[in-house]
Design a protein around this motif. Structure first.
Motif, PDB file in Angstrom:
ATOM      1  N   SER A  37       0.642  -1.273  -0.109  1.00  0.00           N
ATOM      2  CA  SER A  37       0.086   0.181   0.085  1.00  0.00           C
ATOM      3  C   SER A  37       0.730   1.179   0.123  1.00  0.00           C
ATOM      4  O   SER A  37       0.556   2.487   0.016  1.00  0.00           O
ATOM      5  CB  SER A  37      -0.967   0.107   1.116  1.00  0.00           C
ATOM      6  N   LEU A  59       0.848  -5.147   7.686  1.00  0.00           N
ATOM      7  CA  LEU A  59       0.054  -6.369   8.194  1.00  0.00           C
ATOM      8  C   LEU A  59      -1.278  -6.117   7.723  1.00  0.00           C
ATOM      9  O   LEU A  59      -1.932  -5.047   7.512  1.00  0.00           O
ATOM     10  CB  LEU A  59       0.109  -6.201   9.656  1.00  0.00           C
ATOM     11  N   GLY A  89      -9.780   1.552   8.919  1.00  0.00           N
ATOM     12  CA  GLY A  89     -11.348   1.249   9.242  1.00  0.00           C
ATOM     13  C   GLY A  89     -11.686   1.012   7.787  1.00  0.00           C
ATOM     14  O   GLY A  89     -11.198   1.403   6.863  1.00  0.00           O
ATOM     15  N   VAL A  90     -12.801   0.040   7.773  1.00  0.00           N
ATOM     16  CA  VAL A  90     -13.469  -0.451   6.460  1.00  0.00           C
ATOM     17  C   VAL A  90     -14.693   0.302   6.519  1.00  0.00           C
ATOM     18  O   VAL A  90     -15.615   0.034   7.445  1.00  0.00           O
ATOM     19  CB  VAL A  90     -13.672  -2.060   6.607  1.00  0.00           C
ATOM     20  N   VAL A 110     -11.629  -5.369  11.725  1.00  0.00           N
ATOM     21  CA  VAL A 110     -10.918  -4.008  11.378  1.00  0.00           C
ATOM     22  C   VAL A 110     -11.472  -2.840  12.512  1.00  0.00           C
ATOM     23  O   VAL A 110     -10.648  -2.184  12.965  1.00  0.00           O
ATOM     24  CB  VAL A 110     -10.434  -3.470   9.992  1.00  0.00           C
ATOM     25  N   PRO A 182     -15.560  12.188  12.550  1.00  0.00           N
ATOM     26  CA  PRO A 182     -15.894  13.166  11.473  1.00  0.00           C
ATOM     27  C   PRO A 182     -17.134  12.963  10.710  1.00  0.00           C
ATOM     28  O   PRO A 182     -17.758  11.730  10.880  1.00  0.00           O
ATOM     29  CB  PRO A 182     -14.659  12.717  10.405  1.00  0.00           C
ATOM     30  N   GLY A 183     -17.728  13.990   9.947  1.00  0.00           N
ATOM     31  CA  GLY A 183     -19.080  13.610   9.357  1.00  0.00           C
ATOM     32  C   GLY A 183     -18.539  13.066   8.023  1.00  0.00           C
ATOM     33  O   GLY A 183     -18.608  11.961   7.966  1.00  0.00           O
TER      34      GLY A 183
END
Ligand code: NAP
Length: 266
Positions: A37, A59, A89-90, A110, A182-183
Motif C-alpha cells: 500500500s 500487516l 477502518g473499513v 478491523v 468526522p462527518g
C-alpha cells in the motif's frame, strides 16, 4: 528510550494525513497498513524530508495475529508508544441483505476487534510513556441510525462508547482517550466524487483530511474526550437533539437514497 506515535491505516486517506501532521510536529512514527500500500515509500519520504524516525509494519489488521505482531515488534525494538491512533477502518454503504458475509466480518474485525485488542496489548507500554494518549477515529455515523450504513455505524458506535468508558478508567494512569467523529472526509477518489454531488448541507459537513488531522491531533493533545469536527457538523449534532424523529428519518433517507443500493463505498 525514543517515543513513538503508532498509527494504523497510515498508507492513505486520513491516516496518511495524520502521519504527516505528527511528523511536522517532530514526533517519531510507527505506521501500519496492508502490504503493497506504499508504506515503505511513505516512510522513507517522511524520514528523509521531515527528520523523524519512522518504522513501519505491513500487516492485515483484520486478523488478531496482526495485533500480537505489532506488540511483539514494539517490545523487540524497545519502542515507547506515547500516542496510539486507531485509524484503520473499513467503510461501506449498502443494504444489509446485499453485503457479503465475509466483508461484514472483516469490517467488524478491523473497526472493532483490532482497536480494542491493540489498546489492550499496548497498555503496559503506554503507561510507561505517560502522559500518553489514545486517539480513536470514529464517525458521526456512530450517533445516527443510517440505512445502508448499519454495520459500519454500529462498529463506530462501539468505538465511541468503548472510548468514553475506557477514558474514565485510564485517567488514573495519565492516559487520555480522545474520540473524533468526522462527518465526511475527502479521502478516497470515490468519496471525493460522492461528496461533490451531495446536497448543500451534507456537502458542507465534509472536511479535507489535512484540516481534520490538525483538529484531531490538537484535540488529542488537549486531552479532549470527544470531538465532532466542523461547524456544520456541530450544528447537526445540536439539531439532532431538537428535531423530532420523523424529520430526521426523512433527512437521512433522502440523502442516502441518492446512491445505488448494494454498492460499497470503499
Ligand atoms: N472518509 C470518510 O468520510 C470518513 C468519515 C468518518 C470517519 N472516517 C474514518 O476515518 C478512518 C480513515 O478513513 P479513510 O477515509 O482515510 O479510509 P481509507 O482512505 O480507505 O484508508 C483506510 C486505511 O485503513 C487501512 N486498512 C483498511 N483495512 C485494513 C486492513 N485489513 N489491514 C490494514 N490496514 C487496513 C488502509 O490501508 P491500505 O491502504 O493498505 O488498504 C488505509 O490506510 C476510518 O476509521 C473511517 O471509518 C472516515
Amino acid at each position: 528510550m525514543k517515543t513513538y506515535t503508532l498509527i494504523t491505516g497510515a498508507s492513505q486517506g486520513f491516516g496518511k494525513a495524520m502521519a504527516l501532521e505528527f511528523a511536522e510536529r517532530k514526533m517519531n512514527l510507527m505506521l501500519v497498513a496492508l502490504p503493497h500500500s506504499g508504506l515503505p515509500q511513505l516512510s522513507s519520504f517522511i524520514k528523509e524530508y521531515m527528520d523523524v524516525d519512522v518504522r513501519y509494519l505491513e500487516l492485515d489488521l483484520s486478523t488478531t495475529k496482526s495485533c500480537y505482531d505489532i506488540a511483539e515488534y514494539v517490545d523487540k525494538h524497545k519502542l515507547q508508544i506515547k500516542y496510539l491512533v486507531n485509524n484503520a477502518g473499513v467503510l461501506s454503504r449498502g443494504l444489509f441483505e446485499g453485503l457479503n458475509e465475509e466483508f461484514i466480518l472483516k469490517q467488524i474485525a478491523v473497526n472493532v476487534t483490532t482497536p480494542t485488542l491493540l489498546i489492550k496489548l499496548l497498555l503496559k507500554n503506554m503507561k510507561a510513556a505517560a502522559p500518553a494518549a489514545i486517539l480513536n477515529i470514529s464517525s458521526m455515523a456512530s450517533f445516527f441510525a443510517l440505512p445502508k450504513k448499519q454495520v459500519y455505524g454500529a462498529t463506530k458506535a462501539y468505538l465511541t462508547s468503548f472510548s468514553k468508558s475506557l477514558g474514565k478508567e485510564l485517567k488514573k494512569d495519565n492516559i487520555s482517550v480522545t474520540t473524533i467523529c468526522p462527518g465526511g472526509l475527502n479521502t478516497t477518489t470515490r468519496l471525493c466524487y460522492q461528496n461533490r454531488i451531495l446536497g448543500w448541507i451534507p456537502r458542507n459537513t465534509v472536511l479535507n483530511p489535512k484540516e481534520a488531522s490538525r483538529i484531531a491531533i490538537n484535540a488529542m493533545l488537549k486531552r479532549r474526550k470527544l470531538i465532532v469536527p466542523g461547524f456544520i457538523n456541530k450544528c447537526l449534532m445540536l439539531l439532532d437533539k431538537l428535531l423530532p424523529e420523523f424529520i430526521k428519518d426523512a433527512l437521512t433517507n433522502r440523502e442516502i437514497n441518492k446512491f445505488p443500493a448494494g454498492k460499497l463505498q470503499t
